[in-house]
Motif scaffolding. Structure first.
Motif, PDB file in Angstrom:
ATOM      1  N   ILE A  26      36.634  34.327  35.388  1.00  0.00           N
ATOM      2  CA  ILE A  26      37.521  33.381  34.699  1.00  0.00           C
ATOM      3  C   ILE A  26      38.790  34.081  34.232  1.00  0.00           C
ATOM      4  O   ILE A  26      39.888  33.526  34.332  1.00  0.00           O
ATOM      5  N   SER A  27      38.660  35.327  33.763  1.00  0.00           N
ATOM      6  CA  SER A  27      39.853  36.065  33.318  1.00  0.00           C
ATOM      7  C   SER A  27      40.821  36.286  34.474  1.00  0.00           C
ATOM      8  O   SER A  27      42.039  36.255  34.285  1.00  0.00           O
ATOM      9  N   LYS A  28      40.298  36.503  35.661  1.00  0.00           N
ATOM     10  CA  LYS A  28      41.144  36.684  36.847  1.00  0.00           C
ATOM     11  C   LYS A  28      41.792  35.362  37.263  1.00  0.00           C
ATOM     12  O   LYS A  28      42.940  35.343  37.695  1.00  0.00           O
ATOM     13  N   ILE A  29      41.060  34.263  37.121  1.00  0.00           N
ATOM     14  CA  ILE A  29      41.579  32.956  37.539  1.00  0.00           C
ATOM     15  C   ILE A  29      42.687  32.474  36.603  1.00  0.00           C
ATOM     16  O   ILE A  29      43.739  32.027  37.054  1.00  0.00           O
ATOM     17  N   ILE A  30      42.447  32.554  35.290  1.00  0.00           N
ATOM     18  CA  ILE A  30      43.412  31.982  34.340  1.00  0.00           C
ATOM     19  C   ILE A  30      44.348  33.030  33.749  1.00  0.00           C
ATOM     20  O   ILE A  30      45.155  32.711  32.875  1.00  0.00           O
ATOM     21  N   ASN A  70      39.057  37.773  25.583  1.00  0.00           N
ATOM     22  CA  ASN A  70      39.164  36.359  25.202  1.00  0.00           C
ATOM     23  C   ASN A  70      38.273  35.481  26.068  1.00  0.00           C
ATOM     24  O   ASN A  70      37.697  34.505  25.582  1.00  0.00           O
ATOM     25  N   CYS A  71      38.151  35.829  27.336  1.00  0.00           N
ATOM     26  CA  CYS A  71      37.260  35.066  28.219  1.00  0.00           C
ATOM     27  C   CYS A  71      35.801  35.279  27.833  1.00  0.00           C
ATOM     28  O   CYS A  71      34.991  34.353  27.940  1.00  0.00           O
ATOM     29  N   SER A  92      35.190  32.172  42.391  1.00  0.00           N
ATOM     30  CA  SER A  92      36.022  33.127  43.115  1.00  0.00           C
ATOM     31  C   SER A  92      36.498  32.551  44.437  1.00  0.00           C
ATOM     32  O   SER A  92      37.672  32.697  44.806  1.00  0.00           O
ATOM     33  N   PHE A  93      35.610  31.899  45.159  1.00  0.00           N
ATOM     34  CA  PHE A  93      35.989  31.315  46.442  1.00  0.00           C
ATOM     35  C   PHE A  93      36.903  30.097  46.260  1.00  0.00           C
ATOM     36  O   PHE A  93      37.830  29.902  47.042  1.00  0.00           O
ATOM     37  N   VAL A  94      36.641  29.281  45.258  1.00  0.00           N
ATOM     38  CA  VAL A  94      37.444  28.090  45.036  1.00  0.00           C
ATOM     39  C   VAL A  94      38.864  28.447  44.600  1.00  0.00           C
ATOM     40  O   VAL A  94      39.835  27.846  45.060  1.00  0.00           O
TER      41      VAL A  94
END
Length: 170
Positions: A36-40, A46-47, A167-169
């Motif tokens: 999630i930290s990588k996505i947002i 914080n994640c 990760s894939f999405v």
């Protein structure tokens, strides 16, 4: 006891920092916050706080009237742990040993630090961290026939699986 618990969280946070910098993966508990930290594009700490708060919410929903309000202190310790992760990441920085042997060494150090941290925080017997608390709630109320360790494996796999899908999405 609280100080020893916090020291355990600090060791675990440094374990997370070494694990991330090893580039060989993170623990199942931290896999979802990491993805999630990588996505947002948010700090990992914080994640961790965000995801662990969701785990506490799941505990409340699963346990309902049997939820012990003392378990809300998990939110305090999750927040401390999240800040410790960011602190450890800041201290460790981008330090990485570029060879595969170096990566394995960093991962081994990570495992050792996490093991020390878990031993410290579990040893004082204050309160579970949210993933273990959620796993305990699910074990007690939903998957009653399975022993806790089997439910823990299921929850770890589910966390990693959700991380892989995200990760894939994204």
């Amino acid at each position: 006891r609280v100080i020893l618990y916090a020291v355990g969280l600090l060791f675990m946070a440094f374990g997370v920092a070494f694990s991330v910098n090893s580039n060989l993966g993170v623990s199942p508990v931290n896999s979802l916050p990491y993805v999630i930290s990588k996505i947002i594009h948010m700090d990992l700490g914080n994640c961790v706080i965000l995801v662990f708060s969701c785990y506490i919410l799941v505990q409340i929903l699963v346990m309902r009237k049997d939820f012990k309000w003392i378990n809300l202190t998990q939110l305090i310790f999750s927040t401390i742990f999240g800040y410790f992760v960011d602190l450890a990441k800041w201290i460790v920085g981008d330090f990485a040993i570029p060879t595969y042997a170096g990566q394995l060494l960093m991962l081994a150090i990570s495992i050792l630090l996490v093991a020390i941290g878990v031993s410290l925080y579990m040893g004082v017997k204050l309160v579970n961290m949210p993933m273990e608390g959620m796993t305990h709630a699910i074990s007690e109320k939903i998957l009653k026939k399975l022993p806790f360790h089997d439910v823990k494996v299921i929850m770890d796999c589910l966390s990693v699986g959700i991380g892989i899908v995200l990760s894939f999405v994204f």
